[in-house]
Each structure stands twice: as structure tokens, then as C-alpha cells.
Design a protein around this motif. Structure first.
Motif, short mmCIF file in Angstrom:
data_model
loop_
_atom_site.label_atom_id
_atom_site.label_comp_id
_atom_site.label_asym_id
_atom_site.label_seq_id
_atom_site.Cartn_x
_atom_site.Cartn_y
_atom_site.Cartn_z
N GLY A 26 0.77 -1.24 0.00
CA GLY A 26 0.00 0.00 0.00
C GLY A 26 0.81 1.29 0.00
N TYR A 27 1.96 1.33 0.68
CA TYR A 27 2.66 2.62 0.77
C TYR A 27 3.23 3.06 -0.56
CZ TYR A 27 7.05 -0.10 1.52
OH TYR A 27 8.12 -0.97 1.41
N LYS A 28 3.28 2.15 -1.56
CA LYS A 28 3.74 2.55 -2.90
C LYS A 28 2.63 3.28 -3.66
CE LYS A 28 7.29 1.50 -4.31
NZ LYS A 28 8.64 2.11 -4.08
N HIS A 29 1.37 3.09 -3.21
CA HIS A 29 0.22 3.64 -3.94
C HIS A 29 0.01 5.10 -3.55
CE1 HIS A 29 -1.49 -0.57 -4.89
NE2 HIS A 29 -0.34 -0.73 -4.30
N ALA A 30 0.85 5.97 -4.08
CA ALA A 30 0.83 7.38 -3.70
C ALA A 30 -0.56 7.99 -3.86
CB ALA A 30 1.83 8.14 -4.56
N LYS A 31 -0.96 8.78 -2.82
CA LYS A 31 -2.26 9.45 -2.85
C LYS A 31 -2.06 10.92 -3.20
CE LYS A 31 -3.68 8.14 1.52
NZ LYS A 31 -4.67 7.69 2.55
N TYR A 32 -3.14 11.62 -3.55
CA TYR A 32 -3.11 13.08 -3.79
C TYR A 32 -2.02 13.46 -4.78
CZ TYR A 32 -5.04 12.23 0.89
OH TYR A 32 -5.73 11.72 1.95
N VAL A 33 -1.90 12.67 -5.87
CA VAL A 33 -0.77 12.86 -6.78
C VAL A 33 -0.92 14.17 -7.58
CG1 VAL A 33 0.53 11.89 -8.70
CG2 VAL A 33 -0.44 10.38 -6.96
N THR A 34 0.13 14.99 -7.51
CA THR A 34 0.13 16.26 -8.24
C THR A 34 1.11 16.24 -9.42
OG1 THR A 34 1.84 17.07 -6.75
CG2 THR A 34 -0.44 17.63 -6.20
N GLY A 35 2.09 15.34 -9.35
CA GLY A 35 3.08 15.34 -10.42
C GLY A 35 3.75 14.00 -10.60
N ILE A 36 4.15 13.75 -11.84
CA ILE A 36 4.94 12.55 -12.13
C ILE A 36 6.22 13.02 -12.77
CG2 ILE A 36 5.04 10.37 -13.39
CD1 ILE A 36 1.97 10.35 -13.43
N GLU A 37 7.33 12.71 -12.14
CA GLU A 37 8.63 13.15 -12.63
C GLU A 37 9.40 11.93 -13.13
OE1 GLU A 37 10.85 15.21 -9.64
OE2 GLU A 37 12.62 15.45 -10.91
N ALA A 38 9.84 12.00 -14.39
CA ALA A 38 10.64 10.90 -14.93
C ALA A 38 12.11 11.19 -14.67
CB ALA A 38 10.37 10.75 -16.42
N VAL A 39 12.81 10.22 -14.06
CA VAL A 39 14.21 10.46 -13.69
C VAL A 39 15.06 9.26 -14.08
CG1 VAL A 39 13.66 12.00 -11.76
CG2 VAL A 39 13.82 9.53 -11.38
N ALA A 40 16.38 9.49 -14.17
CA ALA A 40 17.30 8.40 -14.47
C ALA A 40 17.78 7.74 -13.19
CB ALA A 40 18.49 8.93 -15.27
N THR A 41 17.78 8.52 -12.11
CA THR A 41 18.20 7.98 -10.82
C THR A 41 17.37 8.61 -9.71
OG1 THR A 41 19.96 8.13 -9.17
CG2 THR A 41 20.11 9.63 -11.03
N LEU A 42 17.24 7.88 -8.60
CA LEU A 42 16.45 8.38 -7.48
C LEU A 42 17.31 9.16 -6.49
CD1 LEU A 42 14.34 5.15 -6.92
CD2 LEU A 42 13.53 7.31 -7.89
N ASP A 43 18.61 9.22 -6.78
CA ASP A 43 19.56 9.80 -5.82
C ASP A 43 19.22 11.22 -5.38
OD1 ASP A 43 20.84 7.45 -6.03
OD2 ASP A 43 22.53 8.20 -7.23
N ASN A 44 18.69 12.02 -6.32
CA ASN A 44 18.50 13.44 -6.01
C ASN A 44 17.09 13.76 -5.52
OD1 ASN A 44 21.12 13.73 -7.05
ND2 ASN A 44 20.25 13.81 -9.13
N ILE A 45 16.28 12.75 -5.31
CA ILE A 45 14.91 12.98 -4.85
C ILE A 45 14.84 12.68 -3.36
CG2 ILE A 45 12.49 12.41 -5.27
CD1 ILE A 45 13.78 13.26 -7.83
N GLY A 46 14.27 13.59 -2.60
CA GLY A 46 14.17 13.39 -1.15
C GLY A 46 15.53 13.04 -0.57
N SER A 47 15.59 11.98 0.25
CA SER A 47 16.88 11.53 0.77
C SER A 47 17.49 10.45 -0.11
CB SER A 47 16.74 11.00 2.20
OG SER A 47 16.16 11.98 3.02
N GLY A 48 16.89 10.22 -1.25
CA GLY A 48 17.53 9.34 -2.24
C GLY A 48 17.13 7.88 -2.20
N LYS A 49 16.20 7.53 -1.30
CA LYS A 49 15.84 6.12 -1.21
C LYS A 49 14.58 5.77 -1.99
CE LYS A 49 18.05 5.23 3.26
NZ LYS A 49 17.71 4.92 4.67
N GLY A 50 13.98 6.78 -2.63
CA GLY A 50 12.88 6.47 -3.55
C GLY A 50 11.48 6.62 -2.99
N GLY A 51 11.37 7.08 -1.75
CA GLY A 51 10.03 7.25 -1.22
C GLY A 51 10.06 7.82 0.18
N TYR A 52 8.92 8.34 0.61
CA TYR A 52 8.84 8.94 1.95
C TYR A 52 9.20 7.93 3.04
CZ TYR A 52 6.92 10.72 6.27
OH TYR A 52 6.76 11.09 7.58
#
Lengths: 253, 270
Positions: free
Chosen positions: A214-240
Motif C-alpha cells: 500500500g505505501y507505494k500507492h501514492a495518494k493526492y498525486v500532483t506530479g509525475i517526474e521521470a528520472v534516471a536515478t532516485l539519488d536526487n529525490i528526497g533523501s535518495g531512497k525512492g520514497g517517503y
């Protein structure tokens, strides 16, 4: 006598052992190196679970009579921000889904635009990492259609879902790889059980990625960003939850 | 009493001993980390779905003053142990299972899952290796196979009586295990332990896509979760009986034998 000594030693040793086992496990849990060793099971789960099936195998679908009487809500039940509340007040008429990043044609979709596209309806089981399950009927736009319209680039390896809700002051986000992104059951859902998705379940748009927890099923989605790596998003682990609490990025189990 | 020096065959093979201890460690970690995972949602259901609004056949209830376990309509108060307990700082905690029984001892579902899945892999590979090895080295055929005479009700009855009289025998030295031992070892190794793996896998949404029949066999994801929990309970029960018989049969000698191999011929009680 010899026996007695051994016995006493054994009892003392096992008492110390039981105590140190517990505190030992706790300090191991807090050690980054040991976390990496334990976390290697995630890679094994990912590789084996992906290898075991046809890579586009569908999750089980159910019939109307199998629906949960009440689809439980968890996590954020209302983002509660001024923007969100204002948007909710007008039935999310101004809601925009922004596709950004590695797209040939980055673009925004309004809720109305999404509703006018081909839809998929599926009755699936939602499995929470906590252990509970709920069966619900979801209707939405197959994500693949949006990715094709916006012309996802070859460099893109992951999709990041940005959300309107914040938990503990951090914005919620999640990410999936392209295999799940192009999966036929992966949809941007706007209807639950035949009605607009309720606020507590992620109104107006929620990701359904049926082969994961369930925690992968993001709610209240405002944007979809296509990236080559997850390193620069949040703390880099790919999810909250991945960032704040060591949850696995791959949530197939 | 008679020790025949020419018959020095080991009571437990190296594979058996290695697996025994690796498996013991795995099961302990799986049990304790599993209780952490259970604490995230201490309710059990039958069928495919089940969440807070649905009927749970078993549940732990918690409040600042009371802890209880509910089975069907029967409530048993467990304050101090389950649902309401004090941590090492003396603070009241309302998680279902207490810190001394969980890994980690503090509540972290993410960490509990990491421990659980890592040791689940070691446990599963170990079990598969032990099963295959035990077929090839004929441990199964020689030591666990139940022959026709052992299936006779009179034989089983006699063995039950012997156990009740706390007389543990090795069947005259030919078989190292008596019929009740054989039945419980076969039941645990070939039924209960694999059941834990398969009910575990049946809870996985990815496995549900890969092998939908697996979840169906157990009657749904929540049923599989319940069976997983019941299986855990049976394993704990096995462990308790295992410990009682160990204590009665001579804990030091038996434990030593499981470490060093021991000798196949029993020399009676010390």
C-alpha cells in the motif's frame, strides 16, 4: 561437581545470552553496515519475484461481491493544506497532474482531461505493509497512456510521484520502475467503488501499482517526474517511508 | 550401560547438526521479528480481506490501563504481558507483544521486516538444503522412515505410554528415534516449516500476481496470514515439548550430542 559447574555456567550463560541477544539485536538494527546486510534480502526478493512470473503478470482481480464493506484509509487522511482544501471545495476542477523531467513533451493534465481518456476498471486487493487488506474497485487512466502522450525518454529509469500531502513536515512521494509503470494494472485512479475517490483514500488522483504494498500507492498525486536515478529525490531512497524509516523501495512482499 | 567401541557411528550427522543450530537461530529471529510485524496490526481474519472495520477472529486489545486477547467472543485479560506492558524504563506500552519478545525490542515495522526477510532466506535455503541432503545421505530413509510395524496402533499406544511414564527409549539402538519422535520431526520438517514459507509467500502481492493459486490454496491473503500465525504458535508448542523431553532425557548429554555428533548407541541414563 564437574556437572554442577557446567550447569551453573550454562544457566548464567543463557541468562546473559538472552539479555544480550535483545540489546545486541537493537544495536545491530541501528548499525548502518548491518542494516545493509539485512537489506540485501530486498534485492533477493526483487530479483526472485520479478524472475518468477511473466513480467507483466496481473494481480488477482475480484468481483463486486468480494468488495470490502469499508475500504480502510491509512496514512494521510486529509492533506489539509490551504491549496488542497480550496481545490477540494470546487471538486478538484483545478487539479493538475504535471508530467515533468525526462519527457519529450512534458505536459499537464487536468482532471477533466484525464476523465476524457480511455479508462480501466479493476477490482483488486490492497495489501498494507501493516498486514491488513481491503478489496476495492478502482477506475482510472492507464499510466502507460500518459507516458506515451508525454513521450517518456529512454534515459528515464524511474517515475517519481509527487503528492499534495506532507507527513512530519516532509512531502510524501513514491517511485516505481518502468516495468511497473507500463504494467496494464498501473493506473492513475480517480474512482473508488464507483464514486470519486474519497479524500481519505487519496482524492482526486491516486496511483494503483497492484503488485506492491500500500505505501507505494501514492495518494493526492500532483506530479509525475521521470528520472534516471532516485539519488536526487528526497533523501535518495525512492520514497517517503523509504527515506524516514528504512522501508524497502521494492514492496512486493 | 554397555559401550561397544566398534560401533562408533555418530548419533547426529554433521549436516543435521549444522542445520539444527542454523535453523534454531533462524526460527528464533523469525519468531521475534514476526511478532514485531504482528504488532503493526494485531488482528487476524479469514478470507481475502480484513481491516479494522472487519470481523477479526483473533485480536489484541490495548489501552493505557488494560491489555487483552480476544479469541472469537472470549476475552482473556493479559495486562502486563500482551497489549499493556511496561518497557525497561517502566513506561506503559500498548503494542501487542512486549519488547523482550520482539526484534528489535522497540517498535519498528521496517526493521522487523528487514530481520524477518533476511532470516527467512537463510531459513528457506537451509531447509531446502537439509531436505535434499537428508534424502541423499539416507537420514530420512534410515532414521525418519516409519516402517509398517511402527504404524501398528499397539506400537503407537505403547510409545505414548512410555512417554507418559517419562521413559524415552531409542528402540533398542536400531532406530535412533521412536515413533512419536519420528512423527513430530516429520510433521515439523516436512509440513510445518514449509507451511510457514508458503503462507509467508502467499501474503506477498507480487507473489499473488506470479502464483495466484498459492493464495487461493489458503483461502485468501488474510487466511494465509492467520495460518502463518497459527503455524508459528505450533512451532512454539513444538519447541516447548522439545525442551521438556530434552530436560527429561538428559539435557547436557543430548545438547552435547547435537553439537559434537554424540554416539549412535545409547548408553542408558547416567
Amino acid at each position: 561437581m564437574n556437572n554442577l559447574l557446567t550447569r551453573r555456567k550454562l544457566i548464567t550463560a543463557s541468562a546473559i545470552g538472552a539479555g544480550s541477544l535483545l540489546s545486541g539485536c537493537d544495536s545491530l538494527s541501528r548499525s548502518p553496515a548491518f542494516q545493509n546486510i539485512l537489506g540485501s534480502a530486498e534485492n533477493a526478493n526483487f530479483l526472485v519475484q520479478r524472475a518468477l512470473g511473466d513480467r507483466l503478470e496481473l494481480a488477482s482481480e475480484y468481483s463486486i461481491k468480494d468488495l470490502s464493506p469499508k475500504f480502510r484509509a491509512n496514512g494521510t487522511r486529509d492533506p489539509g493544506t490551504a491549496d488542497y482544501t480550496a481545490s477540494a471545495a470546487q471538486g478538484f476542477a483545478d487539479w493538475q497532474l504535471r508530467l515533468t523531467g525526462l519527457f519529450g513533451k512534458p505536459q499537464n493534465f487536468s482532471l477533466a482531461a484525464l476523465l476524457s481518456m480511455p479508462q480501466r476498471t479493476q477490482i483488486t486487493r490492497h495489501d498494507c505493509v501493516e498486514g491488513w487488506s481491503a478489496i476495492g474497485q478502482w477506475t482510472g487512466v492507464p499510466l502507460k497512456l500518459l507516458l506515451d502522450l508525454a513521450q517518456l525518454q529512454d534515459k528515464a529509469k524511474f517515475l517519481v510521484f509527487h503528492c499534495a500531502d506532507r507527513l512530519g513536515g516532509r512531502p510524501y512521494y513514491e517511485s516505481i520502475d518502468l516495468l511497473d509503470a507500463f504494467h496494464p494494472q498501473t493506473i492513475m485512479a480517480h474512482r473508488l467503488n464507483g464514486e470519486a475517490v474519497p479524500i481519505e483514500n487519496g482524492a482526486p488522483l491516486r496511483l494503483r501499482v497492484e503488485r506492491q504494498l500500500g505505501y507505494k500507492h501514492a495518494k493526492y498525486v500532483t506530479g509525475i517526474e521521470a528520472v534516471a536515478t532516485l539519488d536526487n529525490i528526497g533523501s535518495g531512497k525512492g520514497g517517503y517511508w523509504e527515506d524516514v524509516a528504512n522501508y524497502e523501495w521494492y514492496a512486493g512482499i | 550401560m554397555t559401550d561397544t567401541p566398534e560401533r562408533k557411528a555418530l548419533r547426529h550427522r554433521l549436516t543435521t547438526r549444522l542445520w539444527h543450530w542454523i535453523n534454531a537461530l533462524c526460527l528464533l529471529v523469525l519468531l521475534m521479528s514476526g511478532l514485531t510485524i504482528f504488532n503493526a496490526h494485531p488482528r487476524l481474519y479469514w478470507g481475502e480481506y480484513g481491516a479494522n472495520g472487519d470481523y477479526a477472529w483473533a485480536a489484541v486489545g490495548s489501552s493505557q490501563t488494560l491489555g487483552y486477547v480476544r479469541l472469537g467472543e472470549t476475552k482473556v485479560e493479559t495486562t502486563g504481558f500482551i497489549g499493556n506492558w511496561r518497557d525497561s524504563e517502566g513506561e506503559i506500552q500498548t503494542w501487542a507483544f512486549p519488547g523482550w519478545a520482539t526484534i528489535p525490542s522497540y517498535y519498528s515495522l521496517a526493521d522487523g521486516r528487514r530481520w524477518h526477510f533476511f532470516f527467512a532466506w537463510i531459513f528457506s535455503i537451509g531447509l531446502a538444503f537439509f531436505m535434499i541432503r537428508s534424502l541423499f545421505n539416507r537420514h530420512v530413509q534410515n532414521d525418519l522412515h516409519i516402517n509398517r510395524s511402527e504404524w501398528r496402533p499397539s506400537h503407537i499406544l505403547r510409545d505414548i505410554k512410555n512417554h507418559l511414564r517419562l521413559r524415552f527409549h531409542d528402540d533398542g539402538g536400531v532406530n535412533i528415534y521412536n515413533i512419536l519422535q519420528k512423527l513430530s520431526y516429520i510433521g515439523v520438517i516436512f509440513i510445518l516449516l514449509p507451511l510457514m514459507i508458503f503462507t509467508g509467500l502467499a501474503m506477498s502481492p507480487a507473489m499473488d500476481a506470479n502464483w495466484p493459486w498459492l493464495t487461493d490454496i489458503f483461502g485468501g491473503r488474510q487466511s494465509a496470514r492467520s495460518v502463518h500465525f497459527i503455524g508459528m504458535f505450533l512451532l512454539v508448542l513444538f519447541f516447548i515439548v522439545h525442551m521438556i523431553t530434552l530436560l527429561l532425557a538428559g539435557p547436557f548429554k543430548q545438547t552435547w550430542a547435537m553439537i559434537t555428533g554424540g554416539e549412535r548407541k545409547e548408553s542408558g541414563h547416567e
